[in-house]
Design a protein around this motif. Structure first.
Motif, PDB file in Angstrom:
ATOM      1  N   LEU A 312     -68.632 -72.610  -9.629  1.00 12.66           N
ATOM      2  CA  LEU A 312     -67.662 -71.857 -10.405  1.00 12.66           C
ATOM      3  C   LEU A 312     -68.337 -70.702 -11.130  1.00 12.66           C
ATOM      4  O   LEU A 312     -69.357 -70.880 -11.794  1.00 12.66           O
ATOM      5  CB  LEU A 312     -66.975 -72.782 -11.416  1.00 12.66           C
ATOM      6  N   VAL A 313     -67.743 -69.531 -11.010  1.00 14.77           N
ATOM      7  CA  VAL A 313     -68.161 -68.358 -11.772  1.00 14.77           C
ATOM      8  C   VAL A 313     -66.971 -67.958 -12.634  1.00 14.77           C
ATOM      9  O   VAL A 313     -65.932 -67.541 -12.123  1.00 14.77           O
ATOM     10  CB  VAL A 313     -68.579 -67.191 -10.854  1.00 14.77           C
ATOM     11  N   GLY A 314     -67.078 -68.115 -13.954  1.00 13.82           N
ATOM     12  CA  GLY A 314     -65.958 -67.846 -14.843  1.00 13.82           C
ATOM     13  C   GLY A 314     -65.573 -69.097 -15.615  1.00 13.82           C
ATOM     14  O   GLY A 314     -66.235 -70.151 -15.524  1.00 13.82           O
ATOM     15  N   ASP A 315     -64.506 -69.011 -16.378  1.00 14.43           N
ATOM     16  CA  ASP A 315     -64.053 -70.118 -17.210  1.00 14.43           C
ATOM     17  C   ASP A 315     -63.336 -71.174 -16.379  1.00 14.43           C
ATOM     18  O   ASP A 315     -62.760 -70.862 -15.333  1.00 14.43           O
ATOM     19  CB  ASP A 315     -63.109 -69.605 -18.301  1.00 14.43           C
ATOM     20  N   PRO A 316     -63.365 -72.445 -16.833  1.00 17.98           N
ATOM     21  CA  PRO A 316     -62.622 -73.498 -16.145  1.00 17.98           C
ATOM     22  C   PRO A 316     -61.137 -73.128 -16.012  1.00 17.98           C
ATOM     23  O   PRO A 316     -60.571 -72.452 -16.875  1.00 17.98           O
ATOM     24  CB  PRO A 316     -62.807 -74.717 -17.053  1.00 17.98           C
ATOM     25  N   LEU A 317     -60.546 -73.610 -14.939  1.00 16.80           N
ATOM     26  CA  LEU A 317     -59.174 -73.195 -14.624  1.00 16.80           C
ATOM     27  C   LEU A 317     -58.487 -74.275 -13.814  1.00 16.80           C
ATOM     28  O   LEU A 317     -59.117 -74.929 -12.983  1.00 16.80           O
ATOM     29  CB  LEU A 317     -59.207 -71.891 -13.812  1.00 16.80           C
ATOM     30  N   THR A 318     -57.190 -74.460 -14.055  1.00 18.79           N
ATOM     31  CA  THR A 318     -56.355 -75.312 -13.209  1.00 18.79           C
ATOM     32  C   THR A 318     -55.257 -74.452 -12.620  1.00 18.79           C
ATOM     33  O   THR A 318     -54.531 -73.767 -13.350  1.00 18.79           O
ATOM     34  CB  THR A 318     -55.742 -76.467 -14.015  1.00 18.79           C
ATOM     35  N   ILE A 319     -55.144 -74.478 -11.286  1.00 19.65           N
ATOM     36  CA  ILE A 319     -54.165 -73.647 -10.600  1.00 19.65           C
ATOM     37  C   ILE A 319     -53.531 -74.469  -9.480  1.00 19.65           C
ATOM     38  O   ILE A 319     -54.213 -75.278  -8.839  1.00 19.65           O
ATOM     39  CB  ILE A 319     -54.830 -72.358 -10.063  1.00 19.65           C
ATOM     40  N   ALA A 320     -52.220 -74.316  -9.277  1.00 21.15           N
ATOM     41  CA  ALA A 320     -51.476 -75.133  -8.304  1.00 21.15           C
ATOM     42  C   ALA A 320     -50.891 -74.250  -7.208  1.00 21.15           C
ATOM     43  O   ALA A 320     -50.502 -73.095  -7.451  1.00 21.15           O
ATOM     44  CB  ALA A 320     -50.366 -75.906  -9.005  1.00 21.15           C
ATOM     45  N   PHE A 321     -50.806 -74.843  -5.999  1.00 16.95           N
ATOM     46  CA  PHE A 321     -50.309 -74.099  -4.854  1.00 16.95           C
ATOM     47  C   PHE A 321     -49.333 -74.931  -4.031  1.00 16.95           C
ATOM     48  O   PHE A 321     -49.371 -76.169  -4.059  1.00 16.95           O
ATOM     49  CB  PHE A 321     -51.465 -73.685  -3.937  1.00 16.95           C
ATOM     50  N   ASN A 322     -48.507 -74.239  -3.279  1.00 10.97           N
ATOM     51  CA  ASN A 322     -47.758 -74.879  -2.217  1.00 10.97           C
ATOM     52  C   ASN A 322     -48.775 -75.367  -1.184  1.00 10.97           C
ATOM     53  O   ASN A 322     -49.569 -74.577  -0.683  1.00 10.97           O
ATOM     54  CB  ASN A 322     -46.800 -73.857  -1.591  1.00 10.97           C
ATOM     55  N   PRO A 323     -48.794 -76.660  -0.833  1.00  7.02           N
ATOM     56  CA  PRO A 323     -49.839 -77.173   0.052  1.00  7.02           C
ATOM     57  C   PRO A 323     -49.806 -76.577   1.460  1.00  7.02           C
ATOM     58  O   PRO A 323     -50.847 -76.433   2.101  1.00  7.02           O
ATOM     59  CB  PRO A 323     -49.581 -78.681   0.075  1.00  7.02           C
ATOM     60  N   THR A 324     -48.605 -76.231   1.950  1.00  4.97           N
ATOM     61  CA  THR A 324     -48.515 -75.606   3.271  1.00  4.97           C
ATOM     62  C   THR A 324     -49.212 -74.255   3.277  1.00  4.97           C
ATOM     63  O   THR A 324     -49.982 -73.934   4.189  1.00  4.97           O
ATOM     64  CB  THR A 324     -47.047 -75.435   3.693  1.00  4.97           C
ATOM     65  N   TYR A 325     -48.962 -73.460   2.232  1.00  5.85           N
ATOM     66  CA  TYR A 325     -49.581 -72.138   2.154  1.00  5.85           C
ATOM     67  C   TYR A 325     -51.100 -72.260   2.038  1.00  5.85           C
ATOM     68  O   TYR A 325     -51.850 -71.512   2.667  1.00  5.85           O
ATOM     69  CB  TYR A 325     -49.036 -71.359   0.961  1.00  5.85           C
ATOM     70  N   LEU A 326     -51.536 -73.216   1.231  1.00  5.51           N
ATOM     71  CA  LEU A 326     -52.972 -73.390   1.054  1.00  5.51           C
ATOM     72  C   LEU A 326     -53.625 -73.874   2.341  1.00  5.51           C
ATOM     73  O   LEU A 326     -54.689 -73.377   2.741  1.00  5.51           O
ATOM     74  CB  LEU A 326     -53.228 -74.384  -0.087  1.00  5.51           C
ATOM     75  N   GLN A 327     -53.003 -74.812   3.029  1.00  4.37           N
ATOM     76  CA  GLN A 327     -53.563 -75.326   4.276  1.00  4.37           C
ATOM     77  C   GLN A 327     -53.604 -74.244   5.349  1.00  4.37           C
ATOM     78  O   GLN A 327     -54.591 -74.120   6.078  1.00  4.37           O
ATOM     79  CB  GLN A 327     -52.766 -76.529   4.766  1.00  4.37           C
ATOM     80  N   ASP A 328     -52.540 -73.457   5.462  1.00  5.88           N
ATOM     81  CA  ASP A 328     -52.539 -72.357   6.432  1.00  5.88           C
ATOM     82  C   ASP A 328     -53.699 -71.410   6.169  1.00  5.88           C
ATOM     83  O   ASP A 328     -54.362 -70.937   7.107  1.00  5.88           O
ATOM     84  CB  ASP A 328     -51.221 -71.580   6.366  1.00  5.88           C
ATOM     85  N   GLY A 329     -53.955 -71.125   4.900  1.00  9.61           N
ATOM     86  CA  GLY A 329     -55.039 -70.222   4.560  1.00  9.61           C
ATOM     87  C   GLY A 329     -56.406 -70.793   4.898  1.00  9.61           C
ATOM     88  O   GLY A 329     -57.266 -70.085   5.448  1.00  9.61           O
ATOM     89  N   LEU A 330     -56.609 -72.065   4.614  1.00 12.12           N
ATOM     90  CA  LEU A 330     -57.886 -72.707   4.927  1.00 12.12           C
ATOM     91  C   LEU A 330     -58.122 -72.750   6.434  1.00 12.12           C
ATOM     92  O   LEU A 330     -59.256 -72.577   6.910  1.00 12.12           O
ATOM     93  CB  LEU A 330     -57.912 -74.131   4.360  1.00 12.12           C
TER      94      LEU A 330
END
Length: 377
Positions: A312-330
């Motif tokens: 991690l570079v920067g401050d701690p963070l929690t962020i949420a995504f649509n799992p389909t969109y995230l999986q397509d991107g990966l």
């Protein structure tokens, strides 16, 4: 018409051309596959759809020239199951007879005079490596919309500036951009064209594995076409008319931080999470020093969490995504690791590829994804 042709070559060409034929054609004539036996010892196969035409040229022993139109899917299915022996084809008394070893079939001919004129191939514009085109298209098409009421967003925007070619697609919740090099006929050529994402994907898959692909771009009118040609195969697709949104500026010029994660590990963890939570239930990523916590299923019948190493570079963070969109991107990324760049939990994040040991990420492909607001965000 009378000719003799190699089974495998013929079957491959028939199968490829028949893919153009729609499952539910607007007119029965569009279910036809045209065969033209020519004096130069070639057989031209083609199919016509108002949005797309395809041609394949193969070598054949032509005894008698001719032109016929038969039901494409019928021909494709029969030759696929026929013995792997040379095929004799002959037009006899208004029917097309095919003999392949011990197998024979007689097919009804369609009225070829009712088939519209095929559009001409535009002037050649440039050449791109087939594998590069196939990969680039596959990376961006998943970000295109599936809503047919939005004709611009179901398209891929192809921007050309000399030897530089950019492909963009968005469905308003994510935005994919892939940059590639190609060889234009005119080094000063500039243009922007829109092609339906599903059509472009089919063309790139079918031509990308057979060598360099020549690209032919017609005029900029609503009736213009774009042609693709490789190894004796041609596809001519109708371009979409309209002005694509100016979406490139949505990529942030600066970010608050980023995290680097092993792509395969995160993809596997995401797939496991999707097994136990409701479809499209938000998946959250909680980044802290040295790790990311993936968790999902708050309020669902099942919950899941998993911890993975992350730089991690920067401050701690929690962020949420649509799992389909995230999986397509990966899945679209091809590098061992990925960089997720962020500004805040409620502003778009950007996925890019990064190889292990490299300091910088690779920006030839990047995907902007809108996060999901969760309770307390």
């Amino acid at each position: 018409m009378k000719l003799h042709v190699d089974h495998d070559v013929f079957a491959d060409a028939v199968s490829w051309v028949a893919r153009t034929i729609p499952a539910h054609p607007a007119s029965v004539i569009f279910s036809g596959l045209r065969l033209i036996a020519r004096q130069d010892g070639t057989l031209l196969l083609s199919a016509y759809d108002p949005d797309l035409t395809s041609h394949a040229t193969i070598e054949a022993d032509v005894d008698q020239e001719g032109e016929v139109l038969v039901y494409g899917h019928l021909l494709s299915e029969w030759i696929r199951t026929a013995p792997h022996q040379d095929v004799d084809i002959e037009d006899v008394n208004g029917r097309l007879q095919l003999t392949c070893g011990s197998a024979k079939v007689s097919m009804h001919l369609m009225p070829i005079e009712q088939l519209p004129e095929f559009p001409d191939m535009p002037q050649k514009t440039g050449t791109i490596e087939g594998a590069e085109l196939q990969q680039a298209v596959s990376q961006v098409v998943s970000a295109a919309s599936n809503d047919d009421t939005l004709p611009l967003l179901v398209s891929v925007s192809i921007e050309i500036d000399g030897d530089h070619l950019s492909l963009l697609a968005t469905d308003r919740y994510r935005l994919a951009l892939r940059e590639v090099q190609w060889t234009p006929e005119d080094p000063s050529y500039k243009n922007r064209i829109l092609i339906r994402a599903s059509r472009l994907s089919d063309i790139a898959k079918s031509l990308g594995s057979v060598g360099d692909v020549e690209v032919f771009i017609g005029d900029n009118s609503a009736t213009g076409y774009v042609g693709f040609c490789s190894a004796g195969r041609q596809s001519l697709v109708h371009r979409i008319d309209g002005d694509y949104p100016q979406v490139r500026s949505l990529f942030p010029s600066s970010v608050a931080g980023h995290a680097i994660i092993n792509r395969r590990d995160l993809l596997d963890a995401l797939k496991r999470a999707r097994v136990v939570v409701q479809k499209n239930s938000a998946v959250s990523l909680k980044f802290s020093d040295g790790q990311v916590q993936l968790f999902a299923g708050q309020g669902d019948t099942a919950q899941t969490e998993e911890f993975l190493p992350a730089a991690l570079v920067g401050d701690p963070l929690t962020i949420a995504f649509n799992p389909t969109y995230l999986q397509d991107g990966l899945q679209a990324l091809t590098t061992d690791s990925l960089r997720l760049s962020f500004t805040s939990p409620v502003k778009p994040a950007v996925l890019t590829g990064q190889q292990e040991g490299e300091d910088d990420d690779r920006e030839d492909f990047k995907l902007l994804v809108m996060p999901i607001r969760t309770y307390g965000a």
